[in-house]
Design an enzyme around this catalytic site. Sequence first.
Site, PDB file in Angstrom:
ATOM      1  N   GLY A 155     -11.841  -0.634  -5.090  1.00 17.24           N
ATOM      2  CA  GLY A 155     -11.303  -1.100  -3.811  1.00 17.24           C
ATOM      3  C   GLY A 155     -12.349  -1.703  -2.893  1.00 17.24           C
ATOM      4  CG  ASP A 156     -12.437  -0.893   0.423  1.00 20.68           C
ATOM      5  OD1 ASP A 156     -11.442  -1.291   1.041  1.00 20.68           O
ATOM      6  OD2 ASP A 156     -12.649   0.302   0.171  1.00 20.68           O
ATOM      7  CD  GLU A 157     -12.870  -3.942  -5.484  1.00 16.84           C
ATOM      8  OE1 GLU A 157     -11.872  -4.256  -4.792  1.00 16.84           O
ATOM      9  OE2 GLU A 157     -12.894  -2.940  -6.212  1.00 16.84           O
ATOM     10  N   GLY A 158     -13.397  -7.243  -1.307  1.00 23.51           N
ATOM     11  CA  GLY A 158     -13.396  -8.470  -0.507  1.00 23.51           C
ATOM     12  C   GLY A 158     -12.454  -9.536  -1.038  1.00 23.51           C
ATOM     13  N   GLY A 163      -9.489 -10.321   0.086  1.00 19.80           N
ATOM     14  CA  GLY A 163      -8.757 -10.987   1.164  1.00 19.80           C
ATOM     15  C   GLY A 163      -9.372 -12.337   1.469  1.00 19.80           C
ATOM     16  CB  ALA A 204      -4.082  -2.814   1.708  1.00 16.57           C
ATOM     17  CG  HIS A 233      -7.153  -8.143   3.791  1.00 19.85           C
ATOM     18  ND1 HIS A 233      -6.119  -7.584   3.093  1.00 19.85           N
ATOM     19  CD2 HIS A 233      -6.655  -9.199   4.443  1.00 19.85           C
ATOM     20  CE1 HIS A 233      -5.032  -8.285   3.312  1.00 19.85           C
ATOM     21  NE2 HIS A 233      -5.316  -9.263   4.131  1.00 19.85           N
ATOM     22  NE  ARG A 283      17.115   9.647 -10.175  1.00 18.96           N
ATOM     23  CZ  ARG A 283      17.766  10.340 -11.093  1.00 18.96           C
ATOM     24  NH1 ARG A 283      18.765   9.799 -11.724  1.00 18.96           N
ATOM     25  NH2 ARG A 283      17.420  11.577 -11.376  1.00 18.96           N
TER      26      ARG A 283
HETATM   27  P1  IMP Z   1      -3.517   6.569  -0.715  1.00 19.22           P
HETATM   28  O1  IMP Z   1      -3.362   5.163  -1.206  1.00 19.22           O
HETATM   29  O2  IMP Z   1      -3.567   6.687   0.773  1.00 19.22           O
HETATM   30  O3  IMP Z   1      -2.506   7.505  -1.346  1.00 19.22           O
HETATM   31  O4  IMP Z   1      -4.946   7.107  -1.217  1.00 19.22           O
HETATM   32  C1  IMP Z   1      -5.233   7.372  -2.568  1.00 19.22           C
HETATM   33  C2  IMP Z   1      -6.662   6.993  -2.926  1.00 19.22           C
HETATM   34  O5  IMP Z   1      -6.807   5.581  -2.908  1.00 19.22           O
HETATM   35  C3  IMP Z   1      -7.726   7.521  -1.968  1.00 19.22           C
HETATM   36  O6  IMP Z   1      -8.907   7.791  -2.684  1.00 19.22           O
HETATM   37  C4  IMP Z   1      -7.965   6.353  -1.026  1.00 19.22           C
HETATM   38  O7  IMP Z   1      -9.227   6.410  -0.427  1.00 19.22           O
HETATM   39  C5  IMP Z   1      -7.853   5.214  -2.006  1.00 19.22           C
HETATM   40  N1  IMP Z   1      -7.467   3.939  -1.386  1.00 19.22           N
HETATM   41  C6  IMP Z   1      -6.203   3.561  -1.038  1.00 19.22           C
HETATM   42  N2  IMP Z   1      -6.216   2.319  -0.539  1.00 19.22           N
HETATM   43  C7  IMP Z   1      -7.496   1.890  -0.585  1.00 19.22           C
HETATM   44  C8  IMP Z   1      -8.132   0.648  -0.232  1.00 19.22           C
HETATM   45  O8  IMP Z   1      -7.504  -0.325   0.201  1.00 19.22           O
HETATM   46  N3  IMP Z   1      -9.490   0.618  -0.447  1.00 19.22           N
HETATM   47  C9  IMP Z   1     -10.188   1.656  -0.977  1.00 19.22           C
HETATM   48  N4  IMP Z   1      -9.630   2.799  -1.311  1.00 19.22           N
HETATM   49  C10 IMP Z   1      -8.300   2.924  -1.121  1.00 19.22           C
END
Ligand code: IMP
Length: 449
Positions: free
Chosen positions: A16-19, A21, A48, A50, A152
Amino acid sequence: MPTRPRSFAFCGGAYGDEGKGRLVDQYVSDYAKQGRVVVYRDNGGSNAGHTVAFDNTKVALHQLLSGTFIEGVTTILGKGMVLHPGDLLEEIATVKAATGGGIPAKILIDEMAVVLLDTHRAYEAVLQDFRTGNRGTTGRGISPAYVDVLLRHPIRMRDFKPLNKKKLSEHYRLYQALCAGLGQELEEKEVPTLSGSKQKVGNETAFIKRAQAQAAELEQFISGVFDVVQDAWGDEKTTFVFEKGQAVGLDVRWGVYPDFTASETTFSGIFSSTEGVVNPRDIEVRAGVIKATYMSSVGIRQLPSVMDKKLADKIREDANEYGATTKRPRDIVYFDVPASAFFARVGDLTHLVATHMDIVYPNMPIKVCVAYLHNGKTVPYRPDQAYLHTVTPVYQEFAPWDVAQLKAAKTRADLPKEAQRYLEFLEKSLGVPMLAITTGPKREEGIEC
Ligand code: IMP
């Protein structure tokens, strides 16, 4: 099989957060100059985050897509998403404030997208209090909303057009009972809003009244999108850009057990979200975005390639590695080839985009985990925390490059030799060619490969 021309998809290629966007924004604005562009998201919600630059302002988007600020673009929030009405309205207001009035793109919300409410956020917090150990989520209620689908009884966006009060009332009572069963009162729970402030869920009447006001404002954006997607996908003059939420390493099936998000973060989610219209295999460019010289992660997962703390702290500051949604400091680890090659394979990537190529330091070799050992034997990556605790990383070092020369480069051939060698190493070890790299945070700091 030929792929569909003018189709691009971007996903996070790590945790995640690789940029992505920024990449999506760039592709959308470039192609918007040539004709019609549709941007589509099929997964996730306000977990998410960005940042998109508009004129001289930077705007953080969560559920809205990267093309939102580009005139004439159609953005579609698809069936596979979980959408929070209050957050959506807050985001729409932010966009309007930034533009001084309107929303440049057309926003279409699939009537089948799942509604995520404060009840889900409250229940996630109640569960968090009940269990031992933090589960590391963003606290935005993502998994309870997806669980509604499995059980459901989801609220769909079409239940907000007009508001289905009966369904909302049943929903409230269910979550009231779930919270009460774990010893807490739903009404009193405070849940985060998009801006980070807290808001009480309130009693059933207040909850429904709020939803009713939200429904009145959101109705104009909600519709069946099947025909729009089908027609636009069939018209090969229309450019399609798919912007995934999160990253392959956070996928509900491929993420590190037990810390993953609840949605399909690989391109496969596009198939079901578009109800079979878009087979992801037909998308011409399916790019995984990675950070070139290190990896970041936010959550409770503990990755094997632990970085020297001083260097990790330095990178966190230099690359501003703090969560866009929760502002949590991200863990910084050495680049992990076994994990990245796994993500490239299960993510069915055709290309890579390597960002943050400027995060290198003079006289400091770039350390990369190239294999895992267990009992002296090479072992593969597996998405399981207990397993990852048993592996020992094997490292290889690469010569750093000159950042000034990197930033001055206009083509791949102009890059410092060390950077060229490193990119070739990434392509070979992940088995996927480079589409582009970024050499700095500014929009123009990028090179097509
Ligand atoms: P949730 O999506 O809030 O259920 O979180 C589950 C896991 O995904 C956790 O470790 C969060 O930190 C991670 N996570 C969810 N969305 C992101 C994101 O956009 N960037 C980085 N980590 C994320």
